[in-house]
Design a protein around this motif. Structure first.
Motif, PDB file in Angstrom:
ATOM      1  N   MET A   1      25.188  63.762  43.354  1.00 28.79           N
ATOM      2  CA  MET A   1      24.233  64.722  43.925  1.00 28.79           C
ATOM      3  C   MET A   1      23.765  65.701  42.852  1.00 28.79           C
ATOM      4  O   MET A   1      24.577  66.287  42.148  1.00 28.79           O
TER       5      MET A   1
ATOM      6  N   ILE B   1      33.306  66.180  46.556  1.00 32.66           N
ATOM      7  CA  ILE B   1      33.073  66.143  45.104  1.00 32.66           C
ATOM      8  C   ILE B   1      34.190  66.939  44.441  1.00 32.66           C
ATOM      9  O   ILE B   1      34.252  68.158  44.599  1.00 32.66           O
ATOM     10  N   PRO B   2      35.079  66.254  43.715  1.00 28.01           N
ATOM     11  CA  PRO B   2      36.194  66.979  43.086  1.00 28.01           C
ATOM     12  C   PRO B   2      35.769  68.217  42.294  1.00 28.01           C
ATOM     13  O   PRO B   2      36.435  69.240  42.371  1.00 28.01           O
ATOM     14  N   LEU B   3      34.640  68.149  41.572  1.00 33.18           N
ATOM     15  CA  LEU B   3      34.222  69.337  40.809  1.00 33.18           C
ATOM     16  C   LEU B   3      33.677  70.445  41.708  1.00 33.18           C
ATOM     17  O   LEU B   3      33.438  71.557  41.257  1.00 33.18           O
TER      18      LEU B   3
ATOM     19  N   ARG C   1      30.783  70.987  43.233  1.00 38.81           N
ATOM     20  CA  ARG C   1      29.388  71.437  43.147  1.00 38.81           C
ATOM     21  C   ARG C   1      28.497  70.253  42.813  1.00 38.81           C
ATOM     22  O   ARG C   1      28.990  69.201  42.417  1.00 38.81           O
ATOM     23  N   MET C   2      27.192  70.449  42.979  1.00 35.58           N
ATOM     24  CA  MET C   2      26.245  69.415  42.563  1.00 35.58           C
ATOM     25  C   MET C   2      26.017  69.513  41.052  1.00 35.58           C
ATOM     26  O   MET C   2      26.300  70.538  40.435  1.00 35.58           O
ATOM     27  N   ALA C   3      25.438  68.451  40.493  1.00 30.79           N
ATOM     28  CA  ALA C   3      25.067  68.474  39.069  1.00 30.79           C
ATOM     29  C   ALA C   3      23.786  69.266  38.883  1.00 30.79           C
ATOM     30  O   ALA C   3      22.956  69.356  39.803  1.00 30.79           O
TER      31      ALA C   3
ATOM     32  N   GLU D   1      22.442  68.381  33.132  1.00 27.90           N
ATOM     33  CA  GLU D   1      23.695  67.663  32.843  1.00 27.90           C
ATOM     34  C   GLU D   1      23.452  66.155  32.815  1.00 27.90           C
ATOM     35  O   GLU D   1      24.102  65.430  32.059  1.00 27.90           O
TER      36      GLU D   1
ATOM     37  N   ILE E   1      27.842  59.629  36.688  1.00 21.40           N
ATOM     38  CA  ILE E   1      27.975  61.054  36.366  1.00 21.40           C
ATOM     39  C   ILE E   1      27.885  61.816  37.680  1.00 21.40           C
ATOM     40  O   ILE E   1      26.796  62.099  38.176  1.00 21.40           O
ATOM     41  N   ASP E   2      29.046  62.068  38.260  1.00 22.45           N
ATOM     42  CA  ASP E   2      29.084  62.462  39.668  1.00 22.45           C
ATOM     43  C   ASP E   2      30.155  63.507  39.983  1.00 22.45           C
ATOM     44  O   ASP E   2      30.503  63.681  41.163  1.00 22.45           O
ATOM     45  N   GLY E   3      30.675  64.182  38.975  1.00 25.72           N
ATOM     46  CA  GLY E   3      31.705  65.182  39.240  1.00 25.72           C
ATOM     47  C   GLY E   3      32.934  64.617  39.913  1.00 25.72           C
ATOM     48  O   GLY E   3      33.690  65.337  40.546  1.00 25.72           O
ATOM     49  N   GLY E   4      33.109  63.301  39.785  1.00 25.47           N
ATOM     50  CA  GLY E   4      34.285  62.637  40.349  1.00 25.47           C
ATOM     51  C   GLY E   4      34.087  62.087  41.760  1.00 25.47           C
ATOM     52  O   GLY E   4      35.042  61.590  42.368  1.00 25.47           O
ATOM     53  N   SER E   5      32.847  62.145  42.289  1.00 24.41           N
ATOM     54  CA  SER E   5      32.609  61.752  43.692  1.00 24.41           C
ATOM     55  C   SER E   5      33.033  60.332  44.035  1.00 24.41           C
ATOM     56  O   SER E   5      33.592  60.089  45.099  1.00 24.41           O
ATOM     57  N   ASN E   6      32.700  59.401  43.159  1.00 25.62           N
ATOM     58  CA  ASN E   6      33.031  58.008  43.468  1.00 25.62           C
ATOM     59  C   ASN E   6      34.544  57.871  43.619  1.00 25.62           C
ATOM     60  O   ASN E   6      35.283  58.151  42.688  1.00 25.62           O
TER      61      ASN E   6
END
Lengths: 260, 258
Positions: free
Chosen positions: B182, B217-219, B221-223, B227, B250-255
């Motif tokens: 996202m 999303i582990p991070l 937040r959205m990208a 980024e 590149i998904d902040g760990g979402s997958n």
């Protein structure tokens, strides 16, 4: 370029197995991007590298405690941890050739060494809500080969799973964790292997190299990677430019991995 | 910023907004000559990039773009297939008509296929070039409630990109896919706002719900579009000289999968 203007200036980085091959290329690249680099290996490098060398056998838990203590004492912190150490001395020949000892050694070197070091260092990163951990894995973790590197490939798969799991856990603490999976890399060790392999099958080095590439199903770029090409990926991942990348496993394999 | 792309000619489709605009901007900072396409000229003519109006879902428009770039700047070194999207309704499988499917495939798959076909011969001739396909995390992480056709088209794009890399990597051309999770584009902001308006929930709550719909999303937040642009610029640069045939998420760990 002034050191202070470089993207990793002020950062403390640790590269395990950082005196040779991919590890050395990573250490050099991080240093040229401005980081202060500590490298470990069992034995000191033959040539002076300019990095802070600490002798350590990472399959020994006590050595990790000692290493961590030295780094924290001297630098107070660690920003970048590159778990690069790995490899295998297990025999080729498939499943039946591998003894419990072979398996245990491969587990120690390719999985537990990283887990122990992360366990010692990641809490420091969580404390300051920032840090990057890289696990240097292998294409073997995604393309199993039973003829050789059987247990090594299995351990790299485990490392991939471990890396993703750790990433999920510590993302909320500001720590990014990623794996990098190189394909075949032209390290000094690889060159030595190719020469001896070529001799054993009575072929030229380039024929032996071709045969090895074919054993992976072919390498579309039709050459091995240079260690620097792996180092470039690692340097990108640890930089602020990769601030949204965590839990990823980045293949750097010249297109070798066959599937989508 | 290191000028690692000086002398390179780059084409970014859908390069006037969102991720495409961030990519164009970052390529330009790295020294490339950047040409962007979109159906309509951007309202703020801040774009210092060369702009070509084109609807790349129409075959003849593709040739027009390629010819114009070639005439003005010479051959293309870097192609970033960024355009994509979907106007299909949410509501699952039954809500999608043939026309929705066709539109999603045109916009997300065939437009890239056509422009690659038009540009590849000049890259083959030079034995060098880089092609990036901007895909989406939905290509590997399907969500049926919305974006069904879009996700299928992105999965097809992933497969196509891999195939193309197998054929052209031996000829000196690198082909790679980037799959963002996202991303907080203007379009996303507007979408979140509209969801907030219709549901009566706060922007924060709607955003959280959207992130939760991906399984979290582990991070947290959205990208930012920038980024995604950083990864694209890395991939088209000489730093990525051994990278081809990959799909970088590149998904902040979402997958959630390995």
């Amino acid at each position: 370029m002034e050191k202070s203007n470089r993207e990793l200036s002020g950062k403390i980085a640790l590269v395990t197995g950082g005196t040779k091959g991919i590890g050395k290329a990573i250490a050099d690249k991080l240093a040229s991007n401005g980081a202060t680099v500590v490298v470990t290996a069992r034995k000191p490098p033959e040539e002076e590298s300019g990095h802070h060398f600490i002798a350590a056998d990472l399959t020994d838990g006590n050595a990790i405690t000692e290493l961590t203590g030295k780094i924290i004492e001297k630098y107070g912190t660690l920003d970048i941890l590159i778990n690069n150490v790995g490899g295998t001395a297990s025999p080729a020949g498939g499943f039946q050739m591998l003894s419990d000892d072979d398996w245990n050694r491969d587990i120690e070197l390719n999985l537990l060494a990283s887990i122990r070091l992360d366990k010692a260092m990641v809490p420091k990163m969580i404390e300051k809500n920032s840090g990057v951990v890289i696990h240097v894995s292998s294409l073997n973790g995604k393309i199993p080969l039973y003829q050789s590197n059987f247990s090594y490939g299995v351990m790299k798969s485990a490392l991939n799973a471990y890396s993703k799991t750790l990433a999920n856990e510590v993302a909320k603490n500001g720590v990014r964790v990623n794996a990098v999976s190189p394909g075949m890399v032209k390290t000094t060790a690889m060159e030595t292997f190719l020469e001896s392999y070529a001799q054993s099958i009575n072929k030229t080095v380039s024929e032996a190299s071709q045969q090895l590439m074919d054993s992976l199903g072919g390498v579309p770029m039709n050459r091995l990677a240079e260690p620097e090409e792996i180092a470039n990926m690692v340097a990108f991942l640890v930089s602020d430019g990769a601030s949204y990348i965590t839990g990823a496993n980045m293949l750097v394999d010249g297109g070798t991995f066959p599937a989508v | 910023m290191e000028k690692e792309l000086i002398g390179k000619v780059a084409l970014v489709t859908g390069g006037t907004k969102g991720i495409g605009r961030a990519i164009a901007e970052r390529l330009s900072q790295a020294g490339a000559i950047v040409v962007v396409t979109a159906r309509s000229r951007p309202i703020e003519t801040q774009t210092k990039h060369h702009f070509i109006a084109a609807d790349l879902t129409i075959s003849s428009e593709t040739d027009k773009v390629v010819n114009e770039v070639n005439e003005k700047f010479g051959s293309i070194d870097i192609l970033v297939n960024n355009m994509g999207g979907s106007a299909s309704p949410s509501g699952g499988f039954a809500a999608l008509t043939d026309e929705h499917w066709e539109n999603d495939l045109q916009l997300n798959l065939q437009s890239a296929v056509r422009i690659d076909r038009a540009i590849l011969p000049q890259m083959v001739e030079k034995k060098s070039g880089v092609i990036i396909h901007i895909s989406s995390i939905t290509g590997t992480l399907p969500v049926y409630q919305s974006l069904g056709g879009y996700a299928v088209a992105k999965a097809a794009l992933n497969n196509y990109s891999k195939s193309l890399s197998k054929e052209f990597s031996p000829k000196g051309i690198r082909v790679a896919t980037v799959s963002p999770g996202m991303v907080q584009t203007d379009t996303m902001d507007a979408y979140v706002q509209s969801l907030a308006d219709t549901s009566g929930l706060s922007i924060e709550q709607v955003t959280q719900n959207l992130m939760d719909s991906l399984g979290g999303i582990p991070l947290g937040r959205m990208a930012l579009p920038e980024e995604i642009a950083e990864l694209v610029v890395f991939l088209v640069s000489p730093r990525a000289s051994y990278i081809t045939g990959v799909n970088y998420i590149i998904d902040g760990g979402s997958n959630p999968s390995l």
